[in-house]
Design a protein around this motif. Structure first.
Motif, PDB file in Angstrom:
ATOM      1  N   ALA A   1      -8.921 -44.198  36.265  1.00  0.00           N
ATOM      2  CA  ALA A   1      -9.042 -43.604  37.595  1.00  0.00           C
ATOM      3  C   ALA A   1     -10.215 -44.184  38.366  1.00  0.00           C
ATOM      4  N   SER A   2     -10.010 -44.319  39.656  1.00  0.00           N
ATOM      5  CA  SER A   2     -11.075 -44.692  40.567  1.00  0.00           C
ATOM      6  C   SER A   2     -11.786 -43.410  40.981  1.00  0.00           C
ATOM      7  N   CYS A   3     -13.089 -43.374  40.792  1.00  0.00           N
ATOM      8  CA  CYS A   3     -13.854 -42.166  41.102  1.00  0.00           C
ATOM      9  C   CYS A   3     -14.736 -42.408  42.307  1.00  0.00           C
ATOM     10  N   ASN A   4     -14.622 -41.524  43.269  1.00  0.00           N
ATOM     11  CA  ASN A   4     -15.481 -41.603  44.436  1.00  0.00           C
ATOM     12  C   ASN A   4     -15.602 -40.217  45.051  1.00  0.00           C
ATOM     13  N   ASN A   5     -16.515 -40.082  45.971  1.00  0.00           N
ATOM     14  CA  ASN A   5     -16.701 -38.834  46.717  1.00  0.00           C
ATOM     15  C   ASN A   5     -16.938 -37.609  45.831  1.00  0.00           C
ATOM     16  N   GLY A   6     -17.680 -37.782  44.730  1.00  0.00           N
ATOM     17  CA  GLY A   6     -18.091 -36.627  43.939  1.00  0.00           C
ATOM     18  C   GLY A   6     -17.081 -36.050  42.985  1.00  0.00           C
TER      19      GLY A   6
ATOM     20  N   LEU B   1     -17.470 -25.267  23.486  1.00  0.00           N
ATOM     21  CA  LEU B   1     -16.362 -25.722  22.659  1.00  0.00           C
ATOM     22  C   LEU B   1     -16.472 -27.227  22.456  1.00  0.00           C
ATOM     23  N   PRO B   2     -15.932 -27.743  21.365  1.00  0.00           N
ATOM     24  CA  PRO B   2     -15.945 -29.196  21.178  1.00  0.00           C
ATOM     25  C   PRO B   2     -15.132 -29.883  22.275  1.00  0.00           C
ATOM     26  N   ARG B   3     -15.623 -31.019  22.729  1.00  0.00           N
ATOM     27  CA  ARG B   3     -14.882 -31.787  23.736  1.00  0.00           C
ATOM     28  C   ARG B   3     -13.690 -32.471  23.093  1.00  0.00           C
ATOM     29  N   ARG B   4     -12.592 -32.508  23.832  1.00  0.00           N
ATOM     30  CA  ARG B   4     -11.401 -33.221  23.385  1.00  0.00           C
ATOM     31  C   ARG B   4     -11.295 -34.573  24.059  1.00  0.00           C
ATOM     32  N   SER B   5     -12.002 -34.738  25.156  1.00  0.00           N
ATOM     33  CA  SER B   5     -11.857 -35.976  25.925  1.00  0.00           C
ATOM     34  C   SER B   5     -13.116 -36.830  25.855  1.00  0.00           C
ATOM     35  N   THR B   6     -12.900 -38.099  26.072  1.00  0.00           N
ATOM     36  CA  THR B   6     -13.979 -39.077  26.145  1.00  0.00           C
ATOM     37  C   THR B   6     -13.787 -39.854  27.434  1.00  0.00           C
ATOM     38  N   ILE B   7     -14.866 -40.060  28.165  1.00  0.00           N
ATOM     39  CA  ILE B   7     -14.836 -40.832  29.394  1.00  0.00           C
ATOM     40  C   ILE B   7     -15.567 -42.141  29.141  1.00  0.00           C
ATOM     41  N   LYS B   8     -14.928 -43.249  29.468  1.00  0.00           N
ATOM     42  CA  LYS B   8     -15.553 -44.565  29.315  1.00  0.00           C
ATOM     43  C   LYS B   8     -15.567 -45.265  30.666  1.00  0.00           C
ATOM     44  N   ALA B   9     -16.685 -45.903  30.958  1.00  0.00           N
ATOM     45  CA  ALA B   9     -16.786 -46.662  32.207  1.00  0.00           C
ATOM     46  C   ALA B   9     -15.974 -47.940  32.077  1.00  0.00           C
ATOM     47  N   PHE B  10     -15.090 -48.174  33.025  1.00  0.00           N
ATOM     48  CA  PHE B  10     -14.297 -49.399  33.065  1.00  0.00           C
ATOM     49  C   PHE B  10     -14.974 -50.420  33.974  1.00  0.00           C
TER      50      PHE B  10
ATOM     51  N   ASN C   1     -20.421 -33.957  34.755  1.00  0.00           N
ATOM     52  CA  ASN C   1     -20.803 -35.223  35.362  1.00  0.00           C
ATOM     53  C   ASN C   1     -20.074 -35.420  36.681  1.00  0.00           C
ATOM     54  N   PHE C   2     -20.817 -35.873  37.670  1.00  0.00           N
ATOM     55  CA  PHE C   2     -20.280 -36.154  38.996  1.00  0.00           C
ATOM     56  C   PHE C   2     -20.363 -37.653  39.232  1.00  0.00           C
ATOM     57  N   THR C   3     -19.326 -38.235  39.771  1.00  0.00           N
ATOM     58  CA  THR C   3     -19.343 -39.671  40.033  1.00  0.00           C
ATOM     59  C   THR C   3     -19.270 -39.933  41.530  1.00  0.00           C
ATOM     60  N   TYR C   4     -19.991 -40.957  41.952  1.00  0.00           N
ATOM     61  CA  TYR C   4     -19.953 -41.399  43.346  1.00  0.00           C
ATOM     62  C   TYR C   4     -19.028 -42.596  43.518  1.00  0.00           C
ATOM     63  N   SER C   5     -19.048 -43.473  42.530  1.00  0.00           N
ATOM     64  CA  SER C   5     -18.205 -44.660  42.623  1.00  0.00           C
ATOM     65  C   SER C   5     -17.986 -45.232  41.233  1.00  0.00           C
ATOM     66  N   GLY C   6     -16.949 -46.029  41.108  1.00  0.00           N
ATOM     67  CA  GLY C   6     -16.655 -46.700  39.853  1.00  0.00           C
ATOM     68  C   GLY C   6     -15.265 -46.378  39.348  1.00  0.00           C
ATOM     69  N   ILE C   7     -14.927 -47.023  38.247  1.00  0.00           N
ATOM     70  CA  ILE C   7     -13.626 -46.809  37.615  1.00  0.00           C
ATOM     71  C   ILE C   7     -13.878 -46.347  36.187  1.00  0.00           C
ATOM     72  N   ILE C   8     -13.215 -45.259  35.797  1.00  0.00           N
ATOM     73  CA  ILE C   8     -13.374 -44.720  34.448  1.00  0.00           C
ATOM     74  C   ILE C   8     -12.023 -44.695  33.739  1.00  0.00           C
ATOM     75  N   GLU C   9     -12.099 -44.643  32.423  1.00  0.00           N
ATOM     76  CA  GLU C   9     -10.921 -44.429  31.591  1.00  0.00           C
ATOM     77  C   GLU C   9     -11.102 -43.094  30.882  1.00  0.00           C
ATOM     78  N   VAL C  10     -10.036 -42.302  30.799  1.00  0.00           N
ATOM     79  CA  VAL C  10     -10.080 -41.000  30.156  1.00  0.00           C
ATOM     80  C   VAL C  10      -9.237 -41.055  28.883  1.00  0.00           C
ATOM     81  N   TYR C  11      -9.847 -40.655  27.789  1.00  0.00           N
ATOM     82  CA  TYR C  11      -9.168 -40.585  26.494  1.00  0.00           C
ATOM     83  C   TYR C  11      -9.157 -39.131  26.046  1.00  0.00           C
ATOM     84  N   ILE C  12      -7.995 -38.636  25.621  1.00  0.00           N
ATOM     85  CA  ILE C  12      -7.889 -37.287  25.073  1.00  0.00           C
ATOM     86  C   ILE C  12      -7.420 -37.403  23.638  1.00  0.00           C
TER      87      ILE C  12
END
Length: 75
Positions: free
Chosen positions: A27-32, A44-53, A8-19
């Motif tokens: 994190a603030s995500c911008n510029n790809g 492989l099974p994912r260990r992390s989850t990304i949630k939109a803040f 997944n590529f993000t242009y803008s927004g704030i995400i939370e990362v859970y491992i």
């Protein structure tokens, strides 16, 4: 929502990362910025989850499209 087997590529927004269920960063995500890139090459099974803040804009690249583009048989 974002699924397994893609990056997944993000242009803008704030995400939370859970491992493994524990919040590790907001994190603030911008510029790809991207995540899930390992999913393009290994199954492989994912260990992390990304949630939109906040509202997040971006796009996804499925593994099958990536493999087709570089000449691998996704089947």
């Amino acid at each position: 929502g974002w699924q397994k087997n893609q990056t997944n590529f993000t242009y803008s927004g704030i995400i939370e990362v859970y491992i493994d269920g524990t919040k590790t960063i907001t994190a603030s995500c911008n510029n790809g910025k991207f995540y899930g890139d390992l999913e393009l090459v290994v199954d492989l099974p994912r260990r992390s989850t990304i949630k939109a803040f906040s509202h997040v804009t971006g796009w996804e690249l499925p593994r099958t499209v990536f493999q087709y583009t570089i000449g691998l048989d996704p089947g």
